[in-house]
Structures are given as structure tokens and as C-alpha cells.
Design an enzyme around this catalytic site. Structure first.
Site, PDB file in Angstrom:
ATOM      1  N   HIS A   1      -4.158  -5.365  -8.915  1.00  0.00           N
ATOM      2  CA  HIS A   1      -5.093  -4.294  -8.565  1.00  0.00           C
ATOM      3  C   HIS A   1      -6.524  -4.823  -8.704  1.00  0.00           C
ATOM      4  O   HIS A   1      -6.834  -5.494  -9.695  1.00  0.00           O
ATOM      5  CB  HIS A   1      -4.869  -3.098  -9.498  1.00  0.00           C
ATOM      6  CG  HIS A   1      -5.745  -1.937  -9.153  1.00  0.00           C
ATOM      7  ND1 HIS A   1      -5.472  -1.106  -8.090  1.00  0.00           N
ATOM      8  CD2 HIS A   1      -6.905  -1.499  -9.707  1.00  0.00           C
ATOM      9  CE1 HIS A   1      -6.431  -0.189  -8.007  1.00  0.00           C
ATOM     10  NE2 HIS A   1      -7.308  -0.400  -8.973  1.00  0.00           N
TER      11      HIS A   1
ATOM     12  N   MET B   1       0.796  -1.227   0.000  1.00  0.00           N
ATOM     13  CA  MET B   1       0.000   0.000   0.000  1.00  0.00           C
ATOM     14  C   MET B   1       0.836   1.289   0.000  1.00  0.00           C
ATOM     15  O   MET B   1       0.402   2.311   0.551  1.00  0.00           O
ATOM     16  CB  MET B   1      -0.965  -0.004   1.189  1.00  0.00           C
ATOM     17  CG  MET B   1      -1.906  -1.204   1.212  1.00  0.00           C
ATOM     18  SD  MET B   1      -2.817  -1.431  -0.342  1.00  0.00           S
ATOM     19  CE  MET B   1      -4.023  -0.124  -0.157  1.00  0.00           C
TER      20      MET B   1
ATOM     21  N   GLY C   1       3.757   5.469 -13.232  1.00  0.00           N
ATOM     22  CA  GLY C   1       2.423   5.978 -12.894  1.00  0.00           C
ATOM     23  C   GLY C   1       1.783   5.134 -11.801  1.00  0.00           C
ATOM     24  O   GLY C   1       2.378   4.168 -11.323  1.00  0.00           O
TER      25      GLY C   1
HETATM   26  C1  GRF Z   1      -5.941  -7.160  -2.818  1.00  0.00           C
HETATM   27  O1  GRF Z   1      -7.273  -6.906  -3.043  1.00  0.00           O
HETATM   28  C2  GRF Z   1      -5.118  -6.402  -3.822  1.00  0.00           C
HETATM   29  O2  GRF Z   1      -5.700  -6.307  -5.066  1.00  0.00           O
HETATM   30  C3  GRF Z   1      -5.048  -5.056  -3.176  1.00  0.00           C
HETATM   31  O3  GRF Z   1      -4.878  -5.314  -1.811  1.00  0.00           O
HETATM   32  C4  GRF Z   1      -5.461  -6.566  -1.495  1.00  0.00           C
HETATM   33  C5  GRF Z   1      -4.418  -7.399  -0.857  1.00  0.00           C
HETATM   34  O4  GRF Z   1      -4.921  -8.553  -0.277  1.00  0.00           O
HETATM   35  N1  GRF Z   1      -4.039  -4.245  -3.796  1.00  0.00           N
HETATM   36  P1  GRF Z   1      -3.950  -9.626   0.365  1.00  0.00           P
HETATM   37  O5  GRF Z   1      -3.074  -8.927   1.419  1.00  0.00           O
HETATM   38  O6  GRF Z   1      -3.116 -10.232  -0.721  1.00  0.00           O
HETATM   39  O7  GRF Z   1      -4.842 -10.631   1.019  1.00  0.00           O
END
Ligand code: GRF
Length: 205
Positions: free
Chosen positions: A115, A96, A149
Site C-alpha cells: 500500500h 484493486m 479489514g
Molecule cells: C502501487 O502503487 C501499489 O502500492 C498500489 O497500486 C500500485 C501498483 O503499481 N496498490 P504496479 O501495478 O505494481 O506498477
């Protein structure tokens, strides 16, 4: 850049901030001894991330690297870990934080991200909420190469799901997550076998 295929199993680093179910899907798809790939390193910017626990449970090096305010320092430490572990491919899986353009460029063609939308629709945060607010009938997930990006790099795999009339962000996210767990291993397979190659594209603003 024709980095892949390699003549040995690729060493993967997974960067994750949360529970790590996508990490788990990669671990399950490429268990120890798999000829194509092995997960060699997990890095998290959260000390209590479930992803680090999963790494420990699999006997894989899992390292907490604080992101703090100095992104540069985080990136230097992570680059050093990649070097130490001989990392070939970097998978962002629920990571994140935004990586800098120089960092991403350094690993061009070797960083993937997942994503929870059918990009280019709904980039950025809260993609399932965005899909519900837009009233679309279909959403899904995308695995793409990372460029400078945000959620803009070349697409590798997309898997779609229906958006149902009574969906909440939670039910839609769950349905998408199920497809994420198929999409990430598929994308890694396509990249490591050289069937999908990175072609730089114009970065959208
Ligand atoms: C997933 O939905 C991914 O697409 C998003 O964050 C979430 C991560 O889930 N970017 P996890 O930690 O892999 O369970």
C-alpha cells in the site's frame, strides 16, 4: 500459524490489476532457480493488464479472471488456480479489488499486500493524494499481511520518503513506487525465512 520457512522454494501467486511494476520487482528478486521462492502464477481481473504481459514474457502462467459482480465466483476460480499450482504465498500487487473475509481467512498468514502510505495512515484509495491533502512531511509504503479489514493487517515492512513542498500526487507516487520495489522483496524474504510471522490482531472497523 507457523507456515514458513519451507524446506523448498515457495510458490508465489501475484494478483495484480495494472501495469505490474511491483510484480516485476518480485520477479527480479526471485528469478528462476532462486532457493527461497519462485513466481508460479499471475492472476489479473483486467484482461489487458501489463502484469499479464510481464508474466507471459517470463514464461509464467498468467490468467485473466473477470471479477464482475460475483466476487464469490472470482474467488472460487482463483482458489482452484492456487490449488492447481500448489501456491504457498499470495502477493497482492496493485490488485484493486477487495477480497472477502472467508477467502482471506482461508489463506491467513499467507496473503501480503502493498500500500502506498505509511499505514495506518491513509488506507484505501488515493493514498498519495490523501498524504498531500493532510500536509504530512513524510509518507512511504507498507507491506502487510492481509486480514479481513481494508489495509489493516499486521505490518511487515515500511519504507519512508519525504513529501516535498512542490509535490503533486504523480511525483509523490513515483517516489513511493521506487521504495515499493524494494519493500516487497524485503517483506517476502522476511516472511519466507520465518523471521516475521503472522500474528492475528483485532480487526479495525
Ligand atoms: C502501487 O502503487 C501499489 O502500492 C498500489 O497500486 C500500485 C501498483 O503499481 N496498490 P504496479 O501495478 O505494481 O506498477
Amino acid at each position: 500459524m507457523s507456515t514458513f520457512p519451507l524446506s523448498r522454494p515457495a510458490r508465489i501467486a501475484v494478483l495484480a490489476s495494472g501495469r505490474g511494476t511491483n510484480l516485476q520487482s518480485i520477479l527480479d528478486a526471485f528469478p528462476p532457480g532462486n532457493p527461497l521462492a519462485t513466481v508460479a502464477l499471475v492472476v489479473s481481473n483486467k484482461q489487458d493488464a501489463g502484469a499479464l504481459e510481464r508474466a507471459r514474457n517470463h514464461g509464467i502462467k498468467g490468467v485473466f479472471v473477470p471479477f464482475g459482480k460475483a466476487r464469490e465466483r472470482f474467488e472460487e476460480r482463483v482458489a482452484a488456480l492456487f490449488e492447481e499450482e500448489g501456491i504457498d504465498l499470495i502477493c497482492l500487487a496493485g490488485f484493486m479489488r477487495v477480497l472477502s473475509a472467508p477467502f482471506v481467512t482461508r489463506y491467513e498468514g499467507r496473503i501480503l499486500n502493498i500500500h502506498p502510505s505509511l499505514l495506518p495512515q491513509f488506507p484505501g484509495l488515493d493514498a498519495p493524494e490523501q498524504a498531500l491533502a493532510a500536509g504530512v512531511k513524510e509518507s512511504g509504503c507498507t507491506v502487510h499481511f492481509v486480514d479481513a479489514g481494508i489495509d489493516t493487517g499486521p505490518l511487515i515492512v515500511q519504507r519512508s520518503v519525504p513529501v516535498l513542498p512542490d509535490d503533486t500526487a504523480a511525483t509523490l507516487s513515483e517516489r513511493i513506487l521506487h521504495e515499493e520495489h524494494r519493500a516487497y522483496p524485503q517483506a517476502i524474504h522476511l516472511v519466507l525465512t520465518g523471521r516475521v510471522r503472522y500474528e492475528p490482531q483485532e480487526v479495525q472497523s
